[in-house]
Design a protein around this motif. Structure first.
Motif, PDB file in Angstrom:
ATOM      1  N   LEU A   1       0.819  -1.216   0.000  1.00 31.92           N
ATOM      2  CA  LEU A   1       0.000   0.000   0.000  1.00 31.92           C
ATOM      3  C   LEU A   1       0.853   1.266   0.000  1.00 31.92           C
ATOM      4  CD1 LEU A   1      -2.836  -0.915   2.528  1.00 31.92           C
ATOM      5  CD2 LEU A   1      -3.150  -0.287   0.135  1.00 31.92           C
ATOM      6  N   LYS A   2       2.056   1.192   0.558  1.00 29.57           N
ATOM      7  CA  LYS A   2       2.895   2.377   0.695  1.00 29.57           C
ATOM      8  C   LYS A   2       3.727   2.664  -0.556  1.00 29.57           C
ATOM      9  CE  LYS A   2       3.400   1.600   5.670  1.00 29.57           C
ATOM     10  NZ  LYS A   2       4.359   1.330   6.778  1.00 29.57           N
ATOM     11  N   SER A   3       3.728   1.769  -1.532  1.00 26.64           N
ATOM     12  CA  SER A   3       4.632   1.916  -2.675  1.00 26.64           C
ATOM     13  C   SER A   3       4.150   2.932  -3.706  1.00 26.64           C
ATOM     14  CB  SER A   3       4.825   0.562  -3.369  1.00 26.64           C
ATOM     15  OG  SER A   3       3.653   0.192  -4.088  1.00 26.64           O
ATOM     16  N   GLY A   4       2.857   3.230  -3.701  1.00 23.82           N
ATOM     17  CA  GLY A   4       2.293   4.102  -4.725  1.00 23.82           C
ATOM     18  C   GLY A   4       2.030   3.384  -6.037  1.00 23.82           C
ATOM     19  N   SER A   5       1.981   2.057  -6.005  1.00 20.22           N
ATOM     20  CA  SER A   5       1.778   1.281  -7.227  1.00 20.22           C
ATOM     21  C   SER A   5       0.422   1.551  -7.838  1.00 20.22           C
ATOM     22  CB  SER A   5       1.909  -0.211  -6.924  1.00 20.22           C
ATOM     23  OG  SER A   5       1.493  -0.982  -8.039  1.00 20.22           O
ATOM     24  N   ARG A   6       0.416   1.669  -9.185  1.00 27.10           N
ATOM     25  CA  ARG A   6      -0.843   1.806  -9.917  1.00 27.10           C
ATOM     26  C   ARG A   6      -1.347   0.439 -10.385  1.00 27.10           C
ATOM     27  NH1 ARG A   6      -2.909   5.717  -8.043  1.00 27.10           N
ATOM     28  NH2 ARG A   6      -4.477   5.458  -9.657  1.00 27.10           N
ATOM     29  N   LEU A   7      -0.649  -0.649 -10.014  1.00 29.71           N
ATOM     30  CA  LEU A   7      -1.031  -1.994 -10.458  1.00 29.71           C
ATOM     31  C   LEU A   7      -1.643  -2.820  -9.339  1.00 29.71           C
ATOM     32  CD1 LEU A   7       2.139  -2.923 -12.559  1.00 29.71           C
ATOM     33  CD2 LEU A   7      -0.001  -1.906 -13.361  1.00 29.71           C
ATOM     34  N   ARG A   8      -1.737  -2.265  -8.159  1.00 25.82           N
ATOM     35  CA  ARG A   8      -2.196  -3.047  -7.021  1.00 25.82           C
ATOM     36  C   ARG A   8      -3.591  -3.623  -7.245  1.00 25.82           C
ATOM     37  NH1 ARG A   8      -4.949  -2.046  -2.281  1.00 25.82           N
ATOM     38  NH2 ARG A   8      -4.415  -3.461  -0.573  1.00 25.82           N
ATOM     39  N   SER A   9      -4.486  -2.842  -7.820  1.00 24.07           N
ATOM     40  CA  SER A   9      -5.841  -3.341  -8.051  1.00 24.07           C
ATOM     41  C   SER A   9      -5.842  -4.517  -9.017  1.00 24.07           C
ATOM     42  CB  SER A   9      -6.727  -2.218  -8.602  1.00 24.07           C
ATOM     43  OG  SER A   9      -6.897  -1.197  -7.655  1.00 24.07           O
ATOM     44  N   ASP A  10      -4.944  -4.482 -10.009  1.00 28.36           N
ATOM     45  CA  ASP A  10      -4.881  -5.575 -10.980  1.00 28.36           C
ATOM     46  C   ASP A  10      -4.538  -6.897 -10.310  1.00 28.36           C
ATOM     47  OD1 ASP A  10      -5.435  -3.822 -13.015  1.00 28.36           O
ATOM     48  OD2 ASP A  10      -3.402  -3.759 -13.821  1.00 28.36           O
TER      49      ASP A  10
END
Length: 542
Positions: A140-149
């Motif tokens: 959650l802390k990484s700022g990833s835009r792929l987490r939801s995928d």
């Protein structure tokens, strides 16, 4: 005269290609692909060399895990391969992984990695890099835009230096497709120990990937130059270099193509006349899994009511936009699942009709009535007014926004238009949810799963839409590997979207590519997926 490539301006027979693609994807997802050993395909000739020039609409962020925008995605497709990549039928085939197997319950997939792969700096690529990348994606802390995928991923285990196992919380039908979409692998040895967003030198100037090309030079606001990677593990790249030029305006892109300063661009229907008669230019059309929409921020009081959103959809003459603005190069929409995924489109459903009178009646029932001055007002006398954002420099979106504004004005709705540079629009307004309405688009993976975009609370659900029935359907659809059950689930989702629209889908576009006739080895794919095969490209001598 303009040269037209074979299959230019011709779409496949409705359903035929999509059936084959989706069927293949589901077989692979269900069976784990068995022992997959397909090697990357080479180009058609043995010559090499030359420079390919492609435009971007913004400066890229050179990290596939945190980059949110199309300009970044395009460059990262070349720099950072994934475990798999799409072939020309959009089926996942091996890339950094040589093979994979999936357990009978669908909860574990084990990948055998390609030996002898090195990063651009010469460091060996290992399973530890894969685990590191997906640990960042899930953090959650990484700022990833792929987490939801990859919300279905419970964890990643390193079995040995060239074997990695993904543990899933539940069966996840789109898993392999998503691995080949935007999920490029990052180097652990350079990025561990600090937040990805803080790796400014890596993200902006000196990224290190495993792809066929690597960064030579970055000139902010101007260009990024990639050169051939001599250590590339696949077929040796044929080009000497790829130059991505920052050219935000589509008309400027066309002018540079005509002048021989660009070699591959995607154009809007309004630009077709500008490339006709240009020597050495070819035009081709390819289907893309994409939907253009007006996103209404459901957090704003005006747009909380499903009836209001449906009424506004009825007030917009989308058929006229397809015929007039797109010159017919688009398809009408029922829900958000594009017609390119034909087998998941509910043929029994009809699009929300253009009917301003019914729209007025629905708005009146929701508390908005038109006064003698023709303006819609609520019970407190406040006018129905909002700001519609869009990016600068794209004639299709600009003309579409004007058509929407005029249609809504006839209804008594005041929609003011504001254009912004694309990067600022995404960074400052869309991602933080700081907007009333926005005209934009999603390019989604070649699978009907839209959990990451329209499930409650997901990172890409920028409009803040929430519907508990839709949440259940989206969760069921991504967990179901049986094709008929998946079809029924997503058709039910489309029926729900007609009553409670998450966004106002305007049309499903077709990607029109204008290409230098010197360019060889370009697969008939949307440009994003084609860039996964950049080692095949070559430029013939003038």
């Amino acid at each position: 005269m303009i040269a037209l490539r074979r299959r230019s301006f011709v779409l496949p027979r409705p359903g035929a290609r999509a059936l084959w693609i989706v069927g293949a994807l589901l077989v692979v997802a269900a069976c784990g692909g068995g022992d997959q050993r397909t090697q990357p395909q080479a180009g058609n000739s043995t010559d090499a060399g030359g420079t390919l020039r492609i435009p971007l609409i913004n400066d890229p962020i050179l990290d596939p895990v945190v980059a949110p925008d199309i300009g970044s995605v395009m460059v990262n497709k070349v720099l950072f391969p994934g475990l798999v990549r799409p072939d020309e039928a959009l089926r996942p085939i091996p890339d950094l992984a040589l093979s994979w197997t999936t357990s009978d319950d669908g909860l574990r997939t084990t990948f055998k990695l390609r030996p002898g792969v090195t990063w651009h700096d010469g460091t060996p690529f290992t399973a530890a890099d894969v685990k590191f990348t997906f640990d960042q994606i899930l953090d959650l802390k990484s700022g990833s835009r792929l987490r939801s995928d990859f919300a279905a991923v419970d964890g990643v285990d390193v079995d040995d230096s060239l074997t990695v196992t993904f543990r899933l919380k539940a069966p996840f039908a789109p898993f392999l497709t998503l691995l080949g979409y935007n999920a490029g692998i990052l180097p652990k040895h350079l990025l561990q120990g600090a937040p990805l967003a803080d790796a400014t030198d890596f993200n902006r100037k000196h990224p290190v990937g495993t792809g066929p090309f690597m960064v030579q030079d970055v000139s902010p606001g101007a260009s990024i130059t990639l050169v051939r990677n001599p250590r590339y593990y696949g077929t040796p790249p044929r080009l000497d270099r790829i130059v991505f030029k920052v050219v935000p305006d589509v008309n400027a892109q066309v002018a540079q193509l005509r002048a021989g300063e660009l070699d591959l661009i995607t154009i809007e229907p309004a630009n077709l006349a500008s490339v006709q008669g240009v020597p050495g230019v070819e035009v081709q059309q390819v289907p893309v899994v994409q939907h253009y929409y007006v996103g209404l921020n459901v957090a704003r009081a005006h747009f909380r009511s499903p009836a209001v959103r449906r009424a506004l959809a009825m007030a917009i003459n989308r058929e006229a936009i397809i015929k007039g603005v797109l010159r017919g190069y688009g398809d009408p929409a029922v829900g958000t699942i594009p017609v390119a995924l034909r087998d998941f489109v509910a043929d029994s459903l009809l699009p929300i009709p253009y009917n301003p009178d019914s729209a007025l009646a629905m708005l009146a029932a929701a508390g908005w009535r038109r006064g003698a001055d023709g303006v819609l007002r609520n019970a407190a006398g406040a006018p129905f007014r909002f700001e519609l954002l869009l990016d600068k420099g794209n004639p299709t979106r600009e003309q579409t926004a004007l058509a929407i504004q005029q249609d809504l004005r006839k209804l008594g709705v005041d929609a003011s238009l504001r254009t912004m540079e694309f990067a600022a629009l995404v960074r400052d307004r869309i991602l933080p949810g700081n907007f009333d309405a926005v005209l934009t688009w999603w390019t989604t993976p070649p699978d009907p799963d839209q959990y990451a975009f329209y499930h409650t609370g997901q990172d890409n659900n920028n409009v803040h839409w929430s519907n508990p029935v839709a949440d259940s359907l989206l969760a069921l659809g991504r967990a179901t590997r049986d094709l008929p059950r998946r079809q029924a689930t997503y058709r039910a989702f489309q029926a729900l979207e007609l009553e409670d629209p998450p966004v106002i889908v305007l049309f499903f576009p077709r990607e029109i590519q204008a290409v230098s006739s010197r360019l060889q080895g370009l697969p008939l794919l949307g440009i994003r997926d084609a860039l996964r095969h950049s080692e095949r490209f070559a430029m013939r001598a003038p």
